[in-house]
Write a protein that holds these residues in place. Structure first.
Motif, PDB file in Angstrom:
ATOM      1  N   UNK A 118     -30.939 -33.413  53.579  1.00  0.00           N
ATOM      2  CA  UNK A 118     -31.612 -33.069  55.108  1.00  0.00           C
ATOM      3  C   UNK A 118     -32.293 -31.451  55.160  1.00  0.00           C
ATOM      4  N   UNK A 119     -31.497 -30.715  54.437  1.00  0.00           N
ATOM      5  CA  UNK A 119     -31.908 -29.409  54.462  1.00  0.00           C
ATOM      6  C   UNK A 119     -33.121 -29.052  53.643  1.00  0.00           C
ATOM      7  N   UNK A 120     -33.392 -29.958  52.605  1.00  0.00           N
ATOM      8  CA  UNK A 120     -34.608 -29.917  51.788  1.00  0.00           C
ATOM      9  C   UNK A 120     -35.911 -30.241  52.486  1.00  0.00           C
ATOM     10  N   UNK A 121     -35.662 -31.545  53.142  1.00  0.00           N
ATOM     11  CA  UNK A 121     -36.501 -31.998  54.187  1.00  0.00           C
ATOM     12  C   UNK A 121     -36.977 -30.833  55.211  1.00  0.00           C
ATOM     13  N   UNK A 122     -35.866 -30.389  55.894  1.00  0.00           N
ATOM     14  CA  UNK A 122     -36.316 -29.613  56.794  1.00  0.00           C
ATOM     15  C   UNK A 122     -36.998 -28.173  56.284  1.00  0.00           C
ATOM     16  N   UNK A 123     -36.683 -27.787  55.162  1.00  0.00           N
ATOM     17  CA  UNK A 123     -37.469 -26.724  54.490  1.00  0.00           C
ATOM     18  C   UNK A 123     -38.626 -27.049  53.957  1.00  0.00           C
ATOM     19  N   UNK A 124     -38.881 -28.263  53.620  1.00  0.00           N
ATOM     20  CA  UNK A 124     -40.289 -28.732  53.646  1.00  0.00           C
ATOM     21  C   UNK A 124     -41.188 -28.684  54.732  1.00  0.00           C
ATOM     22  N   UNK A 125     -40.714 -29.161  55.715  1.00  0.00           N
ATOM     23  CA  UNK A 125     -41.318 -29.321  57.203  1.00  0.00           C
ATOM     24  C   UNK A 125     -41.441 -28.122  57.529  1.00  0.00           C
ATOM     25  N   UNK A 126     -40.763 -27.030  57.412  1.00  0.00           N
ATOM     26  CA  UNK A 126     -41.037 -25.681  57.699  1.00  0.00           C
ATOM     27  C   UNK A 126     -42.286 -24.991  57.113  1.00  0.00           C
ATOM     28  N   UNK A 127     -42.110 -25.201  55.686  1.00  0.00           N
ATOM     29  CA  UNK A 127     -43.196 -24.861  54.764  1.00  0.00           C
ATOM     30  C   UNK A 127     -44.578 -25.288  55.294  1.00  0.00           C
ATOM     31  N   UNK A 128     -44.752 -26.626  55.612  1.00  0.00           N
ATOM     32  CA  UNK A 128     -45.884 -27.227  55.972  1.00  0.00           C
ATOM     33  C   UNK A 128     -46.399 -26.746  57.326  1.00  0.00           C
ATOM     34  N   UNK A 129     -45.498 -26.387  58.394  1.00  0.00           N
ATOM     35  CA  UNK A 129     -45.704 -25.835  59.583  1.00  0.00           C
ATOM     36  C   UNK A 129     -46.288 -24.471  59.569  1.00  0.00           C
ATOM     37  N   UNK A 130     -45.531 -23.734  58.300  1.00  0.00           N
ATOM     38  CA  UNK A 130     -46.003 -22.336  58.261  1.00  0.00           C
ATOM     39  C   UNK A 130     -47.597 -22.211  57.694  1.00  0.00           C
ATOM     40  N   UNK A 131     -47.916 -23.270  56.830  1.00  0.00           N
ATOM     41  CA  UNK A 131     -49.117 -23.301  56.252  1.00  0.00           C
ATOM     42  C   UNK A 131     -50.021 -23.516  57.213  1.00  0.00           C
ATOM     43  N   UNK A 132     -49.626 -24.423  58.253  1.00  0.00           N
ATOM     44  CA  UNK A 132     -50.699 -24.810  59.353  1.00  0.00           C
ATOM     45  C   UNK A 132     -50.994 -23.606  60.271  1.00  0.00           C
ATOM     46  N   UNK A 133     -50.174 -22.833  60.321  1.00  0.00           N
ATOM     47  CA  UNK A 133     -50.260 -21.680  60.965  1.00  0.00           C
ATOM     48  C   UNK A 133     -51.096 -20.550  60.652  1.00  0.00           C
TER      49      UNK A 133
END
Length: 133
Positions: A118-133
């Motif tokens: 779950x933590x890895x999935x959240x980190x991936x999601x946060x990284x993707x969100x940061x890349x979109x910004x």
């Protein structure tokens, strides 16, 4: 007029929990008094003999027993362990390695794996969100 600020204190049960010891095994003066934050800090940094003995030999409260056995507190209850155990009793349980303990350790291992996933999935999601910004 100055107001005197009284030191923050806690009940012995709270202090025992923070120290990781079983309250009923502590000295009477500890159980009957209140503990200030300064006293708690002193107990943590330079534990008296009684505290060192309790931490080493027990009896230990359920969270400590669970941690030493590698199971959850609920797992202890499911295994029928409801009382505080000494270090010697914990070691005997580890040696005996009953079926309930094996099962609860496996459950705990799965919980840890799932937590990491779950933590890895959240980190991936946060990284993707940061890349979109």
């Amino acid at each position: 007029m100055k107001s005197h600020q009284s030191p923050q204190t806690m009940k012995p049960a709270t202090a025992a929990k923070k120290l990781g010891v079983y309250l009923e095994a502590t000295p009477a003066e500890f159980q009957e008094g209140v503990v200030s934050r300064a006293e708690l800090s002193a107990l943590q940094t330079d534990p008296p003999e009684w505290l060192r003995d309790l931490r080493r030999d027990g009896p230990h409260p359920r969270p400590v027993v669970a941690a030493k056995l590698g199971v959850s507190i609920s797992g202890l209850a499911r295994g029928g362990v409801t009382e505080p155990l000494t270090t010697e009793q914990i070691e005997a349980l580890k040696t005996e390695n009953p079926e309930w303990l094996q099962k609860e350790r496996a459950v705990q291992a799965e919980v840890r794996k799932e937590t990491v996933r779950i933590k890895e999935k959240q980190a991936e999601r946060a990284t993707r969100d940061d890349q979109r910004s």
